[in-house]
Design an enzyme around this catalytic site. Structure first.
Site, PDB file in Angstrom:
ATOM      1  N   SER A  43       0.813  -1.222   0.000  1.00 41.85           N
ATOM      2  CA  SER A  43       0.000   0.000   0.000  1.00 41.85           C
ATOM      3  C   SER A  43       0.842   1.265   0.000  1.00 41.85           C
ATOM      4  O   SER A  43       0.430   2.296   0.528  1.00 41.85           O
ATOM      5  CB  SER A  43      -0.911   0.013   1.236  1.00 41.85           C
ATOM      6  N   GLY A  90       1.670   0.844  -4.847  1.00 37.83           N
ATOM      7  CA  GLY A  90       0.619  -0.078  -4.443  1.00 37.83           C
ATOM      8  C   GLY A  90      -0.742   0.586  -4.388  1.00 37.83           C
ATOM      9  O   GLY A  90      -1.763   0.011  -4.807  1.00 37.83           O
ATOM     10  N   ASN A 123      14.882   7.020  -7.594  1.00 37.29           N
ATOM     11  CA  ASN A 123      16.292   6.601  -7.522  1.00 37.29           C
ATOM     12  C   ASN A 123      17.205   7.692  -8.076  1.00 37.29           C
ATOM     13  O   ASN A 123      18.234   8.018  -7.482  1.00 37.29           O
ATOM     14  CB  ASN A 123      16.477   5.295  -8.300  1.00 37.29           C
ATOM     15  N   LYS A 167      16.939  -1.363 -14.374  1.00 39.41           N
ATOM     16  CA  LYS A 167      16.909   0.052 -14.761  1.00 39.41           C
ATOM     17  C   LYS A 167      17.079   0.963 -13.551  1.00 39.41           C
ATOM     18  O   LYS A 167      17.551   2.099 -13.684  1.00 39.41           O
ATOM     19  CB  LYS A 167      15.627   0.372 -15.526  1.00 39.41           C
TER      20      LYS A 167
END
Length: 388
Positions: free
Chosen positions: A30, A34, A290, A225
């Protein structure tokens, strides 16, 4: 003619779309992605007669600053105020803090949690899911075991004894939440009918989903990736320019393909041109979390750890790229492949401070990245040739 007789109750014909024949869906997770997945699914279960309207969403219980439980707030205002504020999930989404209760009636399970938690979750679910349940993983990462790397879909299949497809793509969750157009790829093994059912469950006018018979290829694209995005973030933080960033993305895609095919020779070249491949790489290197945190790491010259920056910048969300880079490095080192994948190896070495703190190098992060970029440029083409 004899008068028509009513059938006894136990033999009356069931109405079309009887509840017993409908699929029940539970989303295990969640967080940001999510919650968006639950929103997508919930909008479709209301329209599709083969699904129950209700979508269960397992929530790791948290106490909010207000003192309220996160699940109570989600169920009262239909919004995940911590991980997806301002977005209504759908009145048919029900948050459940009890993992076993959330999955007990489901025959379609959607896994979307940080990958480092999945082994523990699977252990808790052994013997607790219905027979014949189908699963799909939206998780980007891998587990590294003594016998080698294990993809999350394989972990789910092996521990729970169920079939598991995957869904990956150029999917920045916040953009999908506000219904900006996006694509995704469902990877499946043999059963196209199940893949089409997952496509039906996720596909909307703004979220276009396509099936591909290549689970490992689709999943590895989504996993690897994030490591390339860390490198892209370093480049942004050091203001090395768009040309350098483009080089990082090109070399990264090549290493993604080479690693995937070394690990699983069945991986298809065409998979890298699906949404899960080059499109996901591009969007993650331009706008993902990221890249964002790696940029901050570089701006701070590596003096603040990724753990510290993650806690400050992501408000409870988890990075995948740094942990995946560590796991990837273990695989490369164990198999003697480090020289074949200079970009992957360098991301881990910079992330852990191993590279730019070597006494033999200039101590600045910029010098470390620049030197390794030159090394990658010299060695990458030669190294990749050894993979084929």
């Amino acid at each position: 003619m004899a008068p028509a007789q009513e059938l006894p109750p136990e033999t009356e014909a069931a109405p079309l779309g009887d509840a017993a024949d409908k699929s029940r869906v539970t989303v295990v997770g969640s967080g940001n992605w999510g919650s968006v997945a639950a929103k997508l699914i919930a909008s479709n279960t209301l329209k599709l007669p083969s699904f129950h309207d209700e979508v269960r969403m397992w929530v790791f219980e948290e106490i909010l600053p207000s003192g309220e439980k996160l699940t109570d707030v989600i169920n009262s205002i239909n919004e995940n105020v911590k991980y997806l504020p301002g977005i209504k999930l759908g009145n048919n989404v029900v948050a459940d803090p009890d993992l076993e209760n959330a999955v007990k009636d489901a025959n379609m399970l959607v896994f979307v949690t940080p990958h480092q938690f999945m082994e523990g979750i699977c252990k808790r679910l052994v013997g607790k899911v219905k027979e014949g349940v189908e699963a799909i993983s939206l998780i980007k990462g891998m587990e590294v075991k003594m016998e080698g790397p294990c993809m999350i879909s394989s972990l789910i299949s092996e521990q729970l004894g169920i079939n598991c497809c995957v869904l990956m793509g150029a999917n920045i969750a916040n953009e999908i939440a506000v219904e900006k157009f996006s694509e995704a790829t469902v990877g499946f093994r043999e059963n196209r009918e199940i893949a089409e059912k997952w496509v039906q469950l996720f596909n909307t006018s703004y979220f276009m989903v396509s099936p591909v018979q290549d689970v490992e290829g689709v999943e590895l694209c989504g996993t690897l990736k994030n490591v390339v995005a860390i490198a892209a973030g370093f480049v942004d933080g050091l203001e090395m320019g768009n040309n350098t960033k483009a080089a990082i993305m090109r070399i990264g895609l090549r290493e993604m393909k080479a690693f995937s095919k070394l690990l699983f020779p069945s991986v298809k070249d065409t998979t890298f041109f699906e949404s899960c491949g080059v499109a996901d790489l591009i969007t993650t290197c331009l706008g993902g979390r990221n890249r964002k945190v790696a940029e901050a790491f570089a701006k701070n010259e590596g003096k603040r750890s990724f753990d510290e920056l993650e806690a400050e910048m992501l408000q409870g969300q988890k990075l995948q790229g740094v942990s995946t880079a560590r796991e990837l490095y273990e695989v490369l080192s164990h198999r003697g492949w480090l020289e074949l994948f200079p970009l992957f190896a360098t991301v881990h070495e910079i992330s852990t401070g191993r590279l730019h703190r070597q006494p033999s190098l200039n101590t600045s992060l910029y010098a470390a990245v620049l030197l390794t970029m030159k090394a990658i440029g010299r060695t990458s083409s030669e190294a990749q040739c050894k993979c084929f």
